[in-house]
Design a protein around this motif. Structure first.
Motif, PDB file in Angstrom:
ATOM      1  N   PHE B 128      42.864  29.834  35.779  1.00 18.56           N
ATOM      2  CA  PHE B 128      41.609  29.975  35.228  1.00 18.56           C
ATOM      3  C   PHE B 128      41.156  31.308  35.465  1.00 18.56           C
ATOM      4  O   PHE B 128      40.971  31.910  36.689  1.00 18.56           O
ATOM      5  CB  PHE B 128      40.559  29.061  35.918  1.00 18.56           C
ATOM      6  N   VAL B 129      40.895  32.090  34.391  1.00 19.20           N
ATOM      7  CA  VAL B 129      40.765  33.709  34.554  1.00 19.20           C
ATOM      8  C   VAL B 129      39.268  33.887  34.534  1.00 19.20           C
ATOM      9  O   VAL B 129      38.495  33.508  33.470  1.00 19.20           O
ATOM     10  CB  VAL B 129      41.433  34.525  33.446  1.00 19.20           C
ATOM     11  N   VAL B 130      38.728  34.536  35.704  1.00 21.62           N
ATOM     12  CA  VAL B 130      37.111  34.792  35.630  1.00 21.62           C
ATOM     13  C   VAL B 130      36.754  36.328  35.648  1.00 21.62           C
ATOM     14  O   VAL B 130      37.464  37.021  36.840  1.00 21.62           O
ATOM     15  CB  VAL B 130      36.805  34.131  36.971  1.00 21.62           C
ATOM     16  N   ASN B 131      35.835  36.612  35.167  1.00 21.00           N
ATOM     17  CA  ASN B 131      35.293  37.882  35.110  1.00 21.00           C
ATOM     18  C   ASN B 131      33.622  37.484  35.362  1.00 21.00           C
ATOM     19  O   ASN B 131      33.342  37.131  34.645  1.00 21.00           O
ATOM     20  CB  ASN B 131      35.593  38.852  33.902  1.00 21.00           C
ATOM     21  N   ALA B 163      41.127  36.486  39.470  1.00 19.34           N
ATOM     22  CA  ALA B 163      40.050  37.138  39.546  1.00 19.34           C
ATOM     23  C   ALA B 163      40.041  38.405  38.700  1.00 19.34           C
ATOM     24  O   ALA B 163      40.841  39.098  38.839  1.00 19.34           O
ATOM     25  CB  ALA B 163      39.603  37.723  41.026  1.00 19.34           C
ATOM     26  N   ASN B 164      39.174  38.484  37.802  1.00 24.33           N
ATOM     27  CA  ASN B 164      39.504  39.918  36.759  1.00 24.33           C
ATOM     28  C   ASN B 164      38.094  40.474  36.778  1.00 24.33           C
ATOM     29  O   ASN B 164      37.415  40.655  35.735  1.00 24.33           O
ATOM     30  CB  ASN B 164      39.961  39.388  35.524  1.00 24.33           C
ATOM     31  N   GLY B 179      32.834  41.634  42.646  1.00 19.94           N
ATOM     32  CA  GLY B 179      33.270  40.333  42.144  1.00 19.94           C
ATOM     33  C   GLY B 179      34.384  39.556  42.544  1.00 19.94           C
ATOM     34  O   GLY B 179      34.293  38.349  42.633  1.00 19.94           O
ATOM     35  N   GLN B 180      35.188  40.349  43.428  1.00 19.52           N
ATOM     36  CA  GLN B 180      36.232  39.507  44.210  1.00 19.52           C
ATOM     37  C   GLN B 180      35.797  38.558  45.070  1.00 19.52           C
ATOM     38  O   GLN B 180      36.246  37.327  45.043  1.00 19.52           O
ATOM     39  CB  GLN B 180      37.350  40.353  44.655  1.00 19.52           C
ATOM     40  N   ALA B 199      43.204  44.396  38.556  1.00 20.99           N
ATOM     41  CA  ALA B 199      42.380  45.743  38.644  1.00 20.99           C
ATOM     42  C   ALA B 199      43.166  46.882  37.713  1.00 20.99           C
ATOM     43  O   ALA B 199      44.328  46.532  37.776  1.00 20.99           O
ATOM     44  CB  ALA B 199      42.235  46.543  39.866  1.00 20.99           C
ATOM     45  N   ARG B 200      42.421  47.491  36.832  1.00 21.96           N
ATOM     46  CA  ARG B 200      43.395  48.362  36.127  1.00 21.96           C
ATOM     47  C   ARG B 200      44.154  49.418  36.988  1.00 21.96           C
ATOM     48  O   ARG B 200      43.598  49.779  38.057  1.00 21.96           O
ATOM     49  CB  ARG B 200      42.546  49.211  35.063  1.00 21.96           C
TER      50      ARG B 200
END
Lengths: 357, 229
Positions: B128-131, B163-164, B179-180, B199-200
């Motif tokens: 599940f990708v979360v921003n 976590a994104n 955010g993390q 993270a980029r």
């Protein structure tokens, strides 16, 4: 003011409407604006509002008429073919002087066209679109933050002049994400009073919402009143951005998504020593004459870039009025002009050639 | 990404709300998997609801980078919700290494509902990708609520959170760390592992330097705006 959040343009339109005090949305789905109704279907019930998916665009715009007539802040949104379906209703709203906000996330046309980004509804948006002598202010934001601010402002302008206001974008602006800071919501009790609205006539004579004037003289008088209102909008509501660096000779004219591409071309050109300016209309109607007057004397030429076959360029030519050459470069059908293509067009203008040829 | 971290599961499904970054994460994950395993990795574009910014627009570029890309077999601009060919075969084949980029929100994720029922629970990871900088996942409660809605329609149980946390190109180290932390708390409450934090590239090193214990997954960004091309 809150913290920064990352929003899609379409979501930002929905949230901005709510923060402007809009509690009613009527619409019908169409790509690429579906996140607007989707967002509002989730958020409006949370704030005591009503989201309604109508049976068609025609029904939706007439529900807007009803809600606006009753004095509510109300919005509808669609994309090109759906906006065409709403034109009769828009003319009625303008005729009955009802404030509302209509969002058009433009896609490639004509006809069913495609779902990719375009600006080919400029004529329709700025010339009225429906029948009769009417105008609608048209806002063309270029970023998600500006989208938020202009959607909120659109409700103010609509109420101030009792007139529909359009906000136009395209699928890129609708789908892309940018960080935004959302302004605080407007308290509902701070919204302008609407003594003309049909809110029940206890203690006062009935209010009438109508656009029917069978007597030619009465209809003519109504039209004169509308025209005076439009002239006032032209005097007071023009918005634009002028990028006018020292030494600019060629001035780009572009709005919305296209202006973003143009800016990256301007930055690259500057690295090669070519300095250019930009006139970015924020209101497409009323079209900004002022920035042209400010630069026309020192401008060598204007280069209008659009995602259309050339629509705004007609307003640019009217504004320049033959004093300087006006060139045009456009892509149609949903193709976004690339920085390289626009740079090539600029090169041609610098060489005195026609970039459209 | 930990080497061999998914040796048991050969199907990795990224799902989440609109705009959480599933597509970029899927692309990077598939490329990383391909790079360390040297095996064939399938990247499936199962986003049938978003009109732009999808894998299908990057197909050739990703194929040139060595991925086997599966996209709906109609014109890229089609609005038709067409399930790409081979998806069922790939998902049910125990040997294939498959990364799925699922459409966002319940609307976009629903497509997997018909397929997931046939997949054995121990054959896939559903991340599940979360921003947390997106409107509906800014709080622990919001994240839990989004996950619940998505699990209902996909009939998948999430096996971990990704976590994104980002705000676009101007994301700072502080944004990622804040955010993390929030997404970590959500994971703890949901009793799910936080699999990695994205993270980029460039920022990832800073995150790693600051929080060496974190599993940091550096992202190259593939989806560009027309004015950055």
């Amino acid at each position: 003011m809150g913290e920064r959040i990352l929003m899609k343009g379409n979501e930002a339109i929905g949230e901005a409407a709510i923060r402007a005090g809009c509690r009613y949305f009527f619409g019908y789905p169409i790509t690429p604006q579906n996140e607007i109704p989707e967002y509002l279907s989730r958020r409006l019930p949370e704030v005591g509002g009503v989201f309604l998916q109508a049976e068609s665009e025609v029904a939706a715009i007439n529900m807007v008429y009803g809600a606006a007539g009753a004095g509510a802040r109300v919005m509808t949104s669609s994309s090109s073919p759906g906006i065409s379906l709403k034109q009769e209703g828009l003319s009625y709203l303008a005729g009955a002087e009802l404030p509302c906000v209509v969002v058009n996330i433009i896609r490639g046309g004509p006809g069913l066209g495609g779902i990719q980004p375009a600006q080919s509804d400029y004529f329709q948006a700025t010339r009225g679109g429906g029948h009769g002598d009417y105008r609608t202010p048209v806002f063309g934001p270029a970023s998600i933050q500006e989208m938020v601010e202009l959607v909120m402002e659109a409700f103010e302008v609509a109420d101030r002049y009792r007139n529909p206001v359009m906000v136009v974008g395209d699928g890129i602006l609708g789908q892309m994400m940018e960080p935004v800071v959302l302004p605080d919501p407007k308290p509902l009790d701070s919204l302008p009073a609407k003594p003309w609205a049909t809110t029940g006539n206890q203690g006062r004579p009935p209010n009438v919402i109508n656009s029917l004037f069978l007597d030619a003289n009465l209809c003519s008088r109504h039209n004169e009143h509308l025209q005076e209102k439009y002239r006032e909008i032209c005097r007071r509501e023009v918005r634009y951005e002028l990028v006018d660096p020292e030494g600019a000779e060629i001035y780009f004219v572009a709005y919305g998504t296209t202006s973003r591409v143009v800016r990256s071309v301007m930055n690259r050109a500057r690295e090669e020593g070519i300095i250019t300016g930009l006139i970015r209309p924020i209101t497409l109607w009323p079209f900004p004459q002022e920035p042209f007057e400010r630069v026309v004397e020192r401008a060598k030429a204007f280069l209008c870039v659009e995602m259309s076959a050339g629509q705004m360029v007609e307003d640019v030519r009217l504004a320049v009025n033959g004093r300087r050459p006006v060139h045009f470069y456009g892509r149609t059908g949903g193709v976004v002009p690339s920085p390289a293509e626009i740079a090539d067009a600029l090169r041609k203008v610098l060489e005195g050639r026609d970039p459209g040829a | 990404m930990r080497k061999g971290g998914h040796s048991s599961a050969r199907k990795v499904i990224f799902f989440g709300p609109y705009g959480s970054g599933k597509t970029e994460v899927s692309i990077n994950y598939a490329l990383a998997w391909r790079s360390w395993s040297q095996r064939q990795v399938w990247l499936v574009d199962l986003d049938l609801v978003t009109p732009f910014f999808r894998i299908r627009e990057l197909r050739r570029r990703l194929e040139a980078l060595g991925l086997s890309v599966v996209v709906p077999e109609l014109d890229a601009a089609s609005e038709l919700p067409v399930i790409p060919p081979r998806v069922t075969t790939l998902l049910l084949d125990p040997a294939s290494a498959v990364v799925v980029d699922l459409g966002g929100d319940p609307t976009g994720a629903r497509v997997l509902g018909s397929l997931a029922a046939r997949m054995r629970g121990d054959t896939y990871q559903a991340y599940f990708v979360v921003n947390n900088y997106r409107p509906f996942t800014a709080t622990v409660e919001g994240i839990a609520d989004c996950l619940r809605r998505l699990e209902q329609v996909t009939r998948l149980a999430a096996t971990g959170l990704v976590a994104n946390p980002h705000l676009g190109p101007d994301t700072t180290l502080g944004d990622v760390l804040r955010g993390q932390e929030l997404i970590q708390r959500a994971a703890a409450q949901l009793r799910l592992p936080l699999v990695f934090t994205c993270a980029r590239k460039g920022l990832a090193d800073q995150v790693k330097a600051y929080r060496p214990e974190l599993e940091v997954f550096p992202l190259d960004l593939y989806i560009g705006m027309p004015w950055r091309r």
